[in-house]
Design an enzyme around this catalytic site. Structure first.
Site, mmCIF file in Angstrom:
data_model
loop_
_atom_site.group_PDB
_atom_site.id
_atom_site.type_symbol
_atom_site.label_atom_id
_atom_site.label_comp_id
_atom_site.label_asym_id
_atom_site.label_seq_id
_atom_site.Cartn_x
_atom_site.Cartn_y
_atom_site.Cartn_z
ATOM 1 N N ALA A 66 0.857 -1.184 0.000
ATOM 2 C CA ALA A 66 0.000 0.000 0.000
ATOM 3 C C ALA A 66 0.890 1.228 0.000
ATOM 4 O O ALA A 66 2.042 1.176 0.433
ATOM 5 C CB ALA A 66 -0.898 -0.012 1.220
ATOM 6 N N GLY A 109 0.705 -5.012 1.021
ATOM 7 C CA GLY A 109 -0.524 -5.123 0.239
ATOM 8 C C GLY A 109 -0.296 -5.783 -1.112
ATOM 9 O O GLY A 109 -1.226 -6.347 -1.697
ATOM 10 N N GLU A 112 -0.594 -9.285 -0.372
ATOM 11 C CA GLU A 112 -1.991 -9.557 -0.014
ATOM 12 C C GLU A 112 -2.898 -9.586 -1.244
ATOM 13 O O GLU A 112 -3.789 -10.430 -1.346
ATOM 14 C CB GLU A 112 -2.476 -8.510 1.000
ATOM 15 C CG GLU A 112 -1.800 -8.698 2.358
ATOM 16 C CD GLU A 112 -2.078 -7.563 3.322
ATOM 17 O OE1 GLU A 112 -1.934 -6.387 2.933
ATOM 18 O OE2 GLU A 112 -2.430 -7.851 4.482
ATOM 19 N N GLU A 132 5.078 -4.922 7.111
ATOM 20 C CA GLU A 132 4.354 -3.825 7.769
ATOM 21 C C GLU A 132 4.883 -3.524 9.164
ATOM 22 O O GLU A 132 4.824 -2.394 9.639
ATOM 23 C CB GLU A 132 2.847 -4.157 7.862
ATOM 24 C CG GLU A 132 2.099 -4.062 6.540
ATOM 25 C CD GLU A 132 2.112 -5.352 5.731
ATOM 26 O OE1 GLU A 132 2.970 -6.219 5.986
ATOM 27 O OE2 GLU A 132 1.258 -5.480 4.828
HETATM 28 N N1 DAK Z 1 4.569 3.249 -0.802
HETATM 29 C C1 DAK Z 1 4.932 4.411 -1.392
HETATM 30 N N2 DAK Z 1 6.049 4.574 -2.126
HETATM 31 C C2 DAK Z 1 6.830 3.494 -2.281
HETATM 32 C C3 DAK Z 1 6.532 2.234 -1.713
HETATM 33 C C4 DAK Z 1 5.311 2.139 -0.941
HETATM 34 N N3 DAK Z 1 4.878 1.003 -0.402
HETATM 35 N N4 DAK Z 1 7.511 1.371 -2.029
HETATM 36 C C5 DAK Z 1 8.383 2.061 -2.784
HETATM 37 N N5 DAK Z 1 7.980 3.329 -2.942
HETATM 38 C C6 DAK Z 1 8.645 4.389 -3.678
HETATM 39 C C7 DAK Z 1 9.867 4.904 -2.922
HETATM 40 O O1 DAK Z 1 9.490 5.843 -1.939
HETATM 41 C C8 DAK Z 1 10.672 5.514 -4.044
HETATM 42 O O2 DAK Z 1 10.109 6.762 -4.376
HETATM 43 P P1 DAK Z 1 11.056 8.086 -4.581
HETATM 44 O O3 DAK Z 1 11.866 8.194 -3.351
HETATM 45 O O4 DAK Z 1 11.848 7.722 -5.799
HETATM 46 O O5 DAK Z 1 10.063 9.180 -4.797
HETATM 47 C C9 DAK Z 1 10.402 4.571 -5.213
HETATM 48 O O6 DAK Z 1 9.183 3.886 -4.898
HETATM 49 C C10 DAK Z 1 11.490 3.539 -5.404
HETATM 50 O O7 DAK Z 1 11.672 2.871 -4.178
HETATM 51 P P2 DAK Z 1 13.127 2.609 -3.530
HETATM 52 O O8 DAK Z 1 14.073 3.716 -3.876
HETATM 53 O O9 DAK Z 1 12.915 2.316 -2.086
HETATM 54 O O10 DAK Z 1 13.573 1.297 -4.326
HETATM 55 P P3 DAK Z 1 14.546 0.147 -3.820
HETATM 56 O O11 DAK Z 1 14.763 -0.713 -5.030
HETATM 57 O O12 DAK Z 1 15.723 0.697 -3.112
HETATM 58 O O13 DAK Z 1 13.715 -0.680 -2.741
HETATM 59 C C11 DAK Z 1 11.729 -1.815 -1.872
HETATM 60 C C12 DAK Z 1 12.581 -1.395 -3.123
HETATM 61 C C13 DAK Z 1 10.450 -2.431 -2.397
HETATM 62 C C14 DAK Z 1 12.516 -2.874 -1.075
HETATM 63 C C15 DAK Z 1 11.485 -0.575 -0.980
HETATM 64 O O14 DAK Z 1 10.940 0.462 -1.797
HETATM 65 C C16 DAK Z 1 10.515 -0.836 0.132
HETATM 66 O O15 DAK Z 1 10.884 -1.408 1.161
HETATM 67 N N6 DAK Z 1 9.249 -0.369 -0.021
HETATM 68 C C17 DAK Z 1 8.258 -0.423 1.023
HETATM 69 C C18 DAK Z 1 7.739 -1.829 1.208
HETATM 70 C C19 DAK Z 1 6.701 -1.897 2.325
HETATM 71 O O16 DAK Z 1 6.985 -1.562 3.498
HETATM 72 N N7 DAK Z 1 5.448 -2.314 2.004
HETATM 73 C C20 DAK Z 1 4.385 -2.415 2.958
HETATM 74 C C21 DAK Z 1 3.572 -1.123 2.976
HETATM 75 S S1 DAK Z 1 2.184 -1.178 4.142
HETATM 76 C C22 DAK Z 1 -5.510 -2.390 3.694
HETATM 77 C C23 DAK Z 1 -5.010 -2.826 2.489
HETATM 78 C C24 DAK Z 1 -3.637 -2.947 2.336
HETATM 79 C C25 DAK Z 1 -2.770 -2.606 3.351
HETATM 80 C C26 DAK Z 1 -3.274 -2.185 4.537
HETATM 81 C C27 DAK Z 1 -4.669 -2.043 4.718
HETATM 82 N N8 DAK Z 1 -6.903 -2.241 3.875
HETATM 83 C C28 DAK Z 1 -7.805 -2.611 2.786
HETATM 84 C C29 DAK Z 1 -7.449 -1.824 5.117
HETATM 85 C C30 DAK Z 1 -1.341 -2.714 3.107
HETATM 86 C C31 DAK Z 1 -0.369 -2.056 3.812
HETATM 87 C C32 DAK Z 1 1.002 -2.059 3.272
HETATM 88 O O17 DAK Z 1 1.260 -2.630 2.242
#
Ligand code: DAK
Length: 258
Positions: A66, A109, A112, A132
């Site tokens: 997400a 997400g 998911e 998360e």
């Molecule tokens: N959200 C927003 N931006 C993201 C992102 C994310 N999840 N993942 C990556 N980006 C963006 C980065 O901020 C970066 O943007 P700029 O800085 O260039 O503007 C760009 O994508 C490239 O990312 P990186 O520079 O970080 O790229 P790397 O290759 O170094 O790393 C990575 C890739 C995937 C390992 C890293 O980006 C990462 O760890 N991303 C976050 C992963 C994460 O924590 N995901 C979980 C998010 S919480 C629900 C439904 C769903 C959910 C909850 C509730 N309901 C229906 C109630 C879900 C929640 C989640 O998923």
């Protein structure tokens, strides 16, 4: 309908393909992209020419979760009301089979939404995770429930509590994915599987998907009764008659989806 964050195409053999396309944000799932994905799925679900839907991303990333930037300032009420965050349960109401074609990151997400699909085909670079906890939250769209049912408690706990990532081979071993292929082939192989599913009677496929999904909701006895009712229901269809006639006459069935 024109979409900004997804690419929608139809492929040979009655397959509808939805490709997530926010490359700069690694397909982070904000309200717009989820709304577009579910809208496109609903359109394919209503289209008689489509028998199976494929959800995919790019070779680098399926979806990195997400959109953290969109969620960062949300309150509990914002999240609960879903103003910014489309109602993900729309996807559970899609009747046609959905296959996820996953390459690269499927995190949070992203993992998911792949698990909400009916089958997952992975490339060798696929990486599944529920990170998360690093953000001080927990999975909110099935990471504690569907993942636990798929891979078991021990692995689900490790993924959700310690951010353990599964590579494609591990995901296949634990039963999360159906197949793993080299990155050059996973999409063609997914389309081949989707064509096979799309070539079946749509009414039989719909009631089969429904019965399997009920196995997560019902006791064994109630599930067996549910299955039996769907089985009897199919005896009222033209496709059941055609399928059995075709077998006896040693020819391919021609489905009417009726
Ligand atoms: N959200 C927003 N931006 C993201 C992102 C994310 N999840 N993942 C990556 N980006 C963006 C980065 O901020 C970066 O943007 P700029 O800085 O260039 O503007 C760009 O994508 C490239 O990312 P990186 O520079 O970080 O790229 P790397 O290759 O170094 O790393 C990575 C890739 C995937 C390992 C890293 O980006 C990462 O760890 N991303 C976050 C992963 C994460 O924590 N995901 C979980 C998010 S919480 C629900 C439904 C769903 C959910 C909850 C509730 N309901 C229906 C109630 C879900 C929640 C989640 O998923």
């Amino acid at each position: 309908m024109t979409y900004q964050t997804i690419i929608v195409e139809t492929a040979e053999g009655g397959v509808g393909v939805i490709r997530m396309n926010r490359p700069k944000a690694l397909n982070a799932l904000n309200g717009q992209i989820t709304d577009e994905i579910f809208t496109a799925m609903e359109a394919f679900d209503a289209d008689e020419n489509i028998g199976c839907i494929v959800l995919t991303g790019s070779d680098r990333v399926f979806a990195a979760g997400a959109d953290i930037k969109q969620m960062a300032d949300s309150s509990a009420t914002d999240m609960m009301l879903g103003d910014d965050f489309t109602d993900w349960s729309r996807m559970s109401r899609i009747n046609k089979p959905i296959i996820a074609a996953v390459s690269g990151y499927a995190l949070g997400g992203g993992c998911e939404i792949a698990m909400m699909c009916d089958m997952i085909v992975a490339s060798e670079t696929a990486q599944f995770g529920q990170p998360e906890i690093n953000l001080g939250i927990l999975p909110g769209a099935g990471g504690t429930q569907r993942l636990t049912r798929a891979v078991g408690k021990a692995i689900a706990m490790e993924m959700c509590l310690a951010d353990r990532r599964l590579n494609a081979e591990e995901a296949a071993r634990y039963g999360l994915v159906n197949h793993v292929f080299p990155v050059e082939r996973y999409m063609d192989e997914t389309l081949a599987l989707a064509r096979k599913v799309a070539g079946m009677s749509q009414v039989a496929a719909r009631l089969t998907k429904e019965a399997i999904n009920q196995s997560f909701e019902l006791s064994l006895n109630d599930g067996l009764n549910y299955e039996k009712k769907n089985f009897y229901l199919l005896f009222g269809t033209e496709d059941r008659q055609e399928g059995m006639n075709a077998f006896i006459e040693k020819r391919k069935p021609t489905w009417k989806n009726r």
